[in-house]
Design a protein around this motif. Structure first.
Motif, PDB file in Angstrom:
ATOM      1  N   TRP A   7       0.834  -1.218   0.000  1.00  0.00           N
ATOM      2  CA  TRP A   7       0.000   0.000   0.000  1.00  0.00           C
ATOM      3  C   TRP A   7       0.859   1.255   0.000  1.00  0.00           C
ATOM      4  N   ALA A   8       1.897   1.229   0.798  1.00  0.00           N
ATOM      5  CA  ALA A   8       2.769   2.410   0.843  1.00  0.00           C
ATOM      6  C   ALA A   8       3.369   2.663  -0.543  1.00  0.00           C
ATOM      7  N   GLU A   9       3.704   1.596  -1.233  1.00  0.00           N
ATOM      8  CA  GLU A   9       4.255   1.745  -2.581  1.00  0.00           C
ATOM      9  C   GLU A   9       3.169   2.148  -3.571  1.00  0.00           C
ATOM     10  N   ILE A  19       2.398  15.396  -2.350  1.00  0.00           N
ATOM     11  CA  ILE A  19       3.180  15.218  -1.115  1.00  0.00           C
ATOM     12  C   ILE A  19       2.395  15.827   0.051  1.00  0.00           C
ATOM     13  N   VAL A  20       2.253  15.043   1.080  1.00  0.00           N
ATOM     14  CA  VAL A  20       1.493  15.506   2.246  1.00  0.00           C
ATOM     15  C   VAL A  20       2.438  16.235   3.197  1.00  0.00           C
ATOM     16  N   GLY A  21       2.035  17.437   3.585  1.00  0.00           N
ATOM     17  CA  GLY A  21       2.830  18.197   4.561  1.00  0.00           C
ATOM     18  C   GLY A  21       4.144  18.697   3.965  1.00  0.00           C
ATOM     19  N   ALA A  52      12.409   9.133   9.100  1.00  0.00           N
ATOM     20  CA  ALA A  52      11.996   8.162   8.080  1.00  0.00           C
ATOM     21  C   ALA A  52      10.501   8.269   7.795  1.00  0.00           C
ATOM     22  N   GLY A  53      10.141   7.959   6.583  1.00  0.00           N
ATOM     23  CA  GLY A  53       8.733   7.833   6.206  1.00  0.00           C
ATOM     24  C   GLY A  53       7.977   9.134   6.081  1.00  0.00           C
ATOM     25  N   VAL A  54       8.678  10.237   5.848  1.00  0.00           N
ATOM     26  CA  VAL A  54       7.966  11.518   5.742  1.00  0.00           C
ATOM     27  C   VAL A  54       7.914  12.023   4.304  1.00  0.00           C
ATOM     28  N   GLY A  55       8.455  11.226   3.393  1.00  0.00           N
ATOM     29  CA  GLY A  55       8.284  11.551   1.978  1.00  0.00           C
ATOM     30  C   GLY A  55       9.494  12.159   1.287  1.00  0.00           C
ATOM     31  N   LYS A  56      10.686  11.972   1.822  1.00  0.00           N
ATOM     32  CA  LYS A  56      11.876  12.583   1.198  1.00  0.00           C
ATOM     33  C   LYS A  56      12.143  11.961  -0.180  1.00  0.00           C
ATOM     34  N   THR A  57      12.184  10.633  -0.193  1.00  0.00           N
ATOM     35  CA  THR A  57      12.469   9.948  -1.467  1.00  0.00           C
ATOM     36  C   THR A  57      11.348  10.206  -2.463  1.00  0.00           C
ATOM     37  N   SER A  58      10.117  10.138  -1.965  1.00  0.00           N
ATOM     38  CA  SER A  58       8.972  10.360  -2.861  1.00  0.00           C
ATOM     39  C   SER A  58       9.049  11.759  -3.463  1.00  0.00           C
ATOM     40  N   THR A  59       9.448  12.736  -2.649  1.00  0.00           N
ATOM     41  CA  THR A  59       9.517  14.113  -3.136  1.00  0.00           C
ATOM     42  C   THR A  59      10.551  14.235  -4.254  1.00  0.00           C
ATOM     43  N   LEU A 198       4.322   8.848   7.875  1.00  0.00           N
ATOM     44  CA  LEU A 198       3.152   8.510   7.050  1.00  0.00           C
ATOM     45  C   LEU A 198       3.237   7.092   6.497  1.00  0.00           C
ATOM     46  N   ARG A 199       4.451   6.659   6.213  1.00  0.00           N
ATOM     47  CA  ARG A 199       4.585   5.285   5.727  1.00  0.00           C
ATOM     48  C   ARG A 199       4.082   4.296   6.782  1.00  0.00           C
ATOM     49  N   SER A 200       4.442   4.533   8.048  1.00  0.00           N
ATOM     50  CA  SER A 200       3.974   3.652   9.121  1.00  0.00           C
ATOM     51  C   SER A 200       2.457   3.710   9.217  1.00  0.00           C
TER      52      SER A 200
END
Ligand SMILES: Nc1ncnc2c1ncn2[C@@H]1O[C@H](COP(=O)(O)OP(=O)(O)OP(=O)(O)O)[C@@H](O)[C@H]1O
Length: 642
Positions: A7-9, A19-21, A52-59, A198-200
């Motif tokens: 789901w995270a993926e 991107i949230v936040g 971790a899990g706050v969207g750095k890579t996604s951004t 957010l990932r968690s």
């Protein structure tokens, strides 16, 4: 578990808008990226750092998608030695794309390139950033895991935890897409329980929703993750309440190991229990318990017996809780341990020193260690002469902060700035002369290393404008055989090693000489075992260990004897088995409560550590100053496990 990852993926944001936040951070990144569309910006790389899990890579990926850029990514699963980095990222950075568009180079978990094997990796990254023709994004959890040189070269953009109210709409969207009817309370609880990750939160939602079409709060109690305690709330419970059970529960909910928690308590205890009449008794008692807890922590480290953590935890948490003889009302702003900040600073200094030593070593065909122990002082002395300082700075490719360090200065004086600027000019001239050929790092053919030293000219006393000077000349040093760049500082390089150098060669100490080098902050502490009198809480198998420490086994129950509010009376309330594996990655850190611990009773620097230029709501900021930081690697699993 595989499903949880999906789901995270599956719902990974595709554009920056999704991107949230962290809106400010995203905006800073976009502004930087847009500069690339019209040339090369001052900072050719950014580092996105934060939890971790706050969207750095996604951004980073969403940015590339928004701007229609190619992506080259090197993540932690790739082998990231200097060679690989240069081959993959270096060539991607130095070449333009086929159709003239940009190529985004993403280096994920950049703070995880460490250790001797990868020391060259960090240097390779710094070299690539300096000359890249393509935008580079580094991603790190711990900004202090990067070398100072890299940090200087990058624009730092901090990502903060995602606030739970921002997570709620994102989680709702996932529920809608997955056709799950989730009550608002349940979503709220998941969002709050994720601790800004957010990932968690998405993983928790998936874990709870698997096999269901509706999701209520009750469904979360069994399938949801343990709600993490916030360290500040836990500190409040420990210091303000007299109920040990509650204090222990708060500590259990923390994502901190007892080794970290003891530092938190140590830092804040003297402030919390400070009394206007100058009575230090409660503080003294509290520290007494902390010192006993520390003995157990030391034993855990020595014997790798994590069962001892439970005793350490009880001593530090319950001991602190019951050591107050009266309530201490009023608000105290709890501070993170200043010891971590100091250690972070020391580590940065060591990195800086090692960077310089590597550069010096490279020029002398010596190892970094040898040059650190034997050559740095010599170079440091040579810097005293302004002309040689310019040659050295240019020749070694020193950054300003490296020059400051090597010269033994504490700040960038005008003289040093001038030296640095002139060195840069020299470098530019050198680049022009060599028609774009690389000035540094031209590998010398093996075998000629020592011989090359002979090109150093002997010109120690030059009369210049009638004035005696130690100016040194570098006739053709840059074009010496094999491409090796040599420095000519006007010094004789004697063929044999001087007795002084010989001595220092034998010196195995890591200490370096130039001026203000890292102080040793961790000194062993001797703690005197106290007397304890009962063994009701301790399982037999631990008895030997405890006896071995020198504390009598009833140390734990002595707390309950002192204060009747201690509700933990039998072993059933003790922590359960601890998963040893969870701690096996931990970076070695001195366990003993350092002299700082007792010193902190007297004084602690209470200055705010972070200057924020940021959106408070999302805690994003462009980082300007140092943050107190613990030195332990992010890989340490820090369970306060019971
Ligand atoms: N700010 C966010 N907005 C939208 N989705 C997010 C955000 N943060 C995390 N996620 C979700 O979590 C997943 C992981 O996010 P991502 O890999 O970008 O985090 P990260 O900060 O890079 O973490 P790490 O430091 O562990 O690499 C994403 O696929 C996405 O589903």
């Amino acid at each position: 578990m595989t499903l949880a990852i999906e789901w995270a993926e599956k719902y990974r944001p595709q554009t920056l808008k999704e991107i949230v936040g962290n809106k400010k951070a995203v905006q800073y990144l976009r502004t930087w990226a847009e500069k690339w569309l019209s040339g090369i910006p001052d900072r050719r790389a950014v580092v996105l750092h934060g939890p971790a899990g706050v969207g750095k890579t996604s951004t980073a990926h969403a940015l590339a998608r928004d701007l229609d850029w190619e992506v080259i990514e090197l993540n932690a699963s790739d082998q990231r030695t200097a060679g690989v980095i240069e081959r993959v990222a270096g060539s991607a950075a130095s070449m333009n794309t086929f159709f003239g568009g940009k190529r985004l180079i993403i280096l994920d978990e950049a703070d995880n390139i460490h250790g001797t094997a990868d020391r060259g990796g960090m240097r390779a990254i710094a070299g690539i950033i300096k000359n890249t023709l393509q935008p580079i994004v580094l991603i790190a959890n711990d900004i202090y895991g990067l070398t100072p040189t890299i940090r200087n070269l990058c624009l730092e953009i901090k990502f903060g935890s995602v606030q739970s109210r921002s997570m709620v709409p994102a989680l709702k969207k996932v529920c809608e897409s997955e056709d799950i009817l989730c009550s608002p309370d349940a979503i709220q609880q998941i969002a709050e329980g994720a601790g800004g990750d957010l990932r968690s939160a998405i993983n928790d939602l998936q874990a709870a929703a698997t096999g269901r079409k509706t999701l209520e709060v009750e469904d979360l109690s069994t399938s949801g993750r343990d709600v993490k305690e916030n360290i500040f709330k836990a500190m409040q419970r420990i210091f303000k309440s007299t109920d040990c059970k509650k204090a222990l529960e708060a500590a259990r909910g923390l994502d901190e190991s007892p080794e970290d928690l003891v530092h938190w308590i140590d830092e804040n205890l003297p402030f919390q229990y400070a009394s206007k009449d100058g009575n230090l008794e409660d503080i003294k008692t509290g520290f007494g318990y902390l010192s006993k807890a520390d003995l157990y922590l030391g034993r855990v480290k020595k014997r790798q017996n994590y069962r001892m953590w439970r005793y350490a935890s009880m001593l530090m948490v319950c001991g602190t809780s019951v050591s107050k003889t009266r309530p201490y009302p009023g608000f105290i702003k709890y501070q993170p341990p200043s010891l971590w900040k100091k250690m972070g600073q020391i580590r940065s200094k060591r990195d800086l020193r090692d960077n310089i030593a590597s550069k010096v070593g490279e020029h002398n065909f010596e190892s970094m260690r040898y040059s650190r122990n034997n050559l740095l002082e010599l170079y440091s002395r040579m810097l005293k002469n302004e002309e040689s300082a310019i040659e050295i700075t240019a020749g070694l490719g020193l950054e300003l902060e490296e020059l400051i360090y090597l010269s033994g200065s504490t700040k960038a004086s005008k003289k040093l700035q001038k030296i640095y600027e002139r060195a840069q000019e020299l470098l530019l001239e050198g680049n022009e002369e060599s028609d774009g050929a690389e000035f540094f790092r031209t590998p010398a053919p093996p075998g000629n290393s020592k011989e090359d030293l002979s090109v150093f000219s002997v010109n120690n006393s030059v009369e210049k404008d009638g004035k005696h000077s130690e100016r040194l000349e570098v006739p053709n040093s840059r074009t010496s055989q094999g491409g090796q760049k040599t420095l000519n500082f006007g010094f004789d390089i004697p063929p044999e090693i001087s007795p002084e150098t010989k001595n220092s060669e034998n010196n195995t100490s890591d200490t370096i000489k130039p001026g203000n080098l890292a102080p040793d902050i961790l000194a062993p502490v001797t703690l005197t075992p106290d007397s304890f009198t009962s063994d009701t809480l301790i399982p037999e198998q631990d008895q030997a260990e405890i006896d071995d420490i020198g504390i009598k086994s009833d140390s734990l129950t002595s707390i309950s004897l002192e204060h009747d509010s201690l509700k933990v009376k039998n072993s059933s309330s003790l922590p359960g088995p601890v998963e040893k594996e969870a701690f096996s990655d931990s970076e070695p850190i001195e366990n003993s409560i350092s002299p700082e611990l007792s010193r902190s009773v007297k004084s602690v620097n209470r200055e705010p550590a972070i200057k924020k230029v940021s959106d408070n709501s999302e805690k994003s900021e462009v980082k300007v100053s140092e943050t107190p930081k613990k030195v332990e690697s992010k890989t340490q699993k820090t369970l306060f496990d019971f």
